[in-house]
Design an enzyme around this catalytic site. Structure first.
Site, mmCIF file in Angstrom:
data_model
loop_
_atom_site.group_PDB
_atom_site.id
_atom_site.type_symbol
_atom_site.label_atom_id
_atom_site.label_comp_id
_atom_site.label_asym_id
_atom_site.label_seq_id
_atom_site.Cartn_x
_atom_site.Cartn_y
_atom_site.Cartn_z
ATOM 1 N N ASP A 143 0.868 -1.163 0.000
ATOM 2 C CA ASP A 143 0.000 0.000 0.000
ATOM 3 C C ASP A 143 0.916 1.226 0.000
ATOM 4 O O ASP A 143 2.089 1.139 0.393
ATOM 5 C CB ASP A 143 -0.887 -0.031 1.248
ATOM 6 C CG ASP A 143 -1.658 1.256 1.455
ATOM 7 O OD1 ASP A 143 -2.365 1.693 0.533
ATOM 8 O OD2 ASP A 143 -1.522 1.849 2.560
ATOM 9 N N ASP A 175 -0.239 5.030 0.837
ATOM 10 C CA ASP A 175 -0.517 6.082 1.809
ATOM 11 C C ASP A 175 -0.316 5.622 3.247
ATOM 12 O O ASP A 175 -0.978 4.688 3.717
ATOM 13 C CB ASP A 175 -1.942 6.605 1.628
ATOM 14 C CG ASP A 175 -2.157 7.193 0.239
ATOM 15 O OD1 ASP A 175 -1.149 7.451 -0.449
ATOM 16 O OD2 ASP A 175 -3.319 7.389 -0.146
ATOM 17 N N ASP A 188 -9.945 26.021 -0.830
ATOM 18 C CA ASP A 188 -10.827 25.152 -1.611
ATOM 19 C C ASP A 188 -10.597 23.702 -1.209
ATOM 20 O O ASP A 188 -11.540 22.941 -0.959
ATOM 21 C CB ASP A 188 -10.541 25.284 -3.116
ATOM 22 C CG ASP A 188 -11.034 26.586 -3.704
ATOM 23 O OD1 ASP A 188 -11.978 27.159 -3.148
ATOM 24 O OD2 ASP A 188 -10.455 27.002 -4.723
ATOM 25 N N THR A 200 -2.630 0.974 -4.745
ATOM 26 C CA THR A 200 -3.151 2.221 -4.189
ATOM 27 C C THR A 200 -4.369 2.733 -4.944
ATOM 28 O O THR A 200 -4.561 2.422 -6.122
ATOM 29 C CB THR A 200 -2.049 3.301 -4.222
ATOM 30 O OG1 THR A 200 -2.573 4.557 -3.792
ATOM 31 C CG2 THR A 200 -1.477 3.462 -5.627
ATOM 32 N N ALA A 201 -5.180 3.545 -4.266
ATOM 33 C CA ALA A 201 -6.339 4.171 -4.901
ATOM 34 C C ALA A 201 -5.936 5.343 -5.777
ATOM 35 O O ALA A 201 -6.733 5.845 -6.565
ATOM 36 C CB ALA A 201 -7.331 4.651 -3.833
ATOM 37 N N LYS A 255 -8.693 -3.821 -4.234
ATOM 38 C CA LYS A 255 -7.258 -4.119 -4.183
ATOM 39 C C LYS A 255 -7.025 -5.633 -4.186
ATOM 40 O O LYS A 255 -6.093 -6.121 -4.836
ATOM 41 C CB LYS A 255 -6.635 -3.496 -2.933
ATOM 42 C CG LYS A 255 -6.480 -1.983 -2.987
ATOM 43 C CD LYS A 255 -5.686 -1.499 -1.784
ATOM 44 C CE LYS A 255 -5.438 -0.005 -1.838
ATOM 45 N NZ LYS A 255 -4.622 0.458 -0.692
ATOM 46 N N ASP A 289 -1.184 -0.157 6.088
ATOM 47 C CA ASP A 289 -1.406 0.497 7.374
ATOM 48 C C ASP A 289 -2.871 0.488 7.793
ATOM 49 O O ASP A 289 -3.196 0.836 8.917
ATOM 50 C CB ASP A 289 -0.974 1.968 7.289
ATOM 51 C CG ASP A 289 -1.967 2.799 6.471
ATOM 52 O OD1 ASP A 289 -2.636 3.682 7.038
ATOM 53 O OD2 ASP A 289 -2.109 2.540 5.259
ATOM 54 N N ASN A 338 -8.869 -1.057 6.048
ATOM 55 C CA ASN A 338 -9.560 -1.154 4.762
ATOM 56 C C ASN A 338 -8.880 -2.151 3.825
ATOM 57 O O ASN A 338 -9.489 -2.637 2.876
ATOM 58 C CB ASN A 338 -9.601 0.220 4.076
ATOM 59 C CG ASN A 338 -10.508 1.196 4.779
ATOM 60 O OD1 ASN A 338 -11.539 0.825 5.315
ATOM 61 N ND2 ASN A 338 -10.113 2.459 4.788
#
Length: 305
Positions: free
Chosen positions: A56, A58, A84, A163-164, A208, A231, A234
């Site tokens: 993974d 992040d 923003d 990863t996403a 994943k 980590d 999910n």
């Protein structure tokens, strides 16, 4: 299409269908990119053909969220403002906490993610990604996790990021680290321009696991001999499909699962640094992607006003 339908004796939800589609698309893209790599990159010695490692990104390989660092780079280039980014991130957190598994919820989530790249060229995203990696991400790599990846490379195994983050950005990170490649979210493109549609869903959670299985089938890997690192709770689906699972800088949910299942735990964080990097993890890839998407939309609106 109804949210769920019967498939034999198994209830298949729309989210599961999209997760499977996303996984297959990600594996296909990763395999294609690997085959198209320049000779000097494709010639890495692979002595162990049936074992590999999946990391993974992040808060596992990188401190914080890669898409958040990318968003910061875009903000510095006046695509949108930092306010923003913060405002839309908070809105996305509220949606993800209160949202339910409905057709509208699925569609809204996908629209937020896909508008992140809609209307931009693939070359543009790659060029920006390379610049922003060097500026904001290179010094965010966890030395301990990087050493784990190098251990697998030294053993003659292939190493992929999972990863996403969009697969193009994920591949840049992988190449900068000298890894084999990356599994990431696949956004559809035509003639080099993103159409505004995702192939399946964001590569998150069960998607994943589908991607790892699909890539293993293409590469001839024995998943029982493979290792996965993450980590986040999910990613339990991905961690569960391999023979060796390692929790790196785990959140409380994953730490509990790891203890119950006897998985190894590695924590490279210390005090203040651990608290500092926890925020992007709480926001999540979907929340930050939504923030970036909304920011880009606002930028395009201002440009055409």
């Amino acid at each position: 299409m109804p949210l769920s339908r019967r498939h034999g004796d198994r209830k298949v939800t729309e989210l599961e269908r999209l997760a499977a589609l996303a996984g297959e698309a990600s594996a296909e893209a990763a395999y294609a990119i690997e085959q198209e790599a320049p000779p000097d990159e494709a010639a890495r010695p692979v002595a162990d053909l049936t074992a590999a490692a999946f990391f993974d990104v992040d808060n596992t390989m990188m401190m914080g969220a890669s898409i958040f660092h990318f968003a910061r780079g875009l903000a510095a280039r006046k695509f949108f403002t930092n306010s923003d980014l913060a405002r839309f991130a908070v809105q996305q957190v509220k949606f993800r906490v209160a949202g339910k598994e409905s057709r509208d919820g699925i569609r809204n989530s996908r629209e937020q993610a896909l508008s992140f790249v809609a209307g931009h060229t693939v070359d543009e995203l790659i060029s920006l990604g390379e610049e922003i990696y060097d500026e904001l991400m290179a010094d965010k790599i966890w030395p301990g996790t990087r050493a784990l990846a190098q251990m697998h490379l030294d053993a003659g195994q292939r190493v992929w990021l999972v990863t996403a983050t969009p697969v193009e950005l994920a591949t840049i990170i992988a190449r900068r680290l000298g890894l084999t490649g990356a599994l990431g979210t696949v956004a559809e493109s035509e003639d080099g321009v993103y159409t505004g549609r995702l192939v399946g869903e964001m590569l998150h959670g069960p998607a994943k696991a589908h991607a790892v299985r699909a890539l293993a089938a293409r590469e001839g890997l024995n998943l029982r001999r493979c290792t996965a690192y993450s980590d986040s709770a999910n990613d339990v689906p991905m961690l569960s499909v391999v023979g060796t699972s390692v929790a790196v800088n785990p959140d409380s949910g994953l730490r509990e699962v790891a203890r119950k299942r006897g998985w190894e735990i590695r924590d490279f964080r210390t005090g203040r640094k651990a608290a500092k990097i926890g925020v992007p993890s709480v926001l999540g890839a979907g929340a930050v992607a939504g923030a970036v998407a909304a920011g880009l939309a606002a930028y395009r609106k201002r440009e055409h006003a």
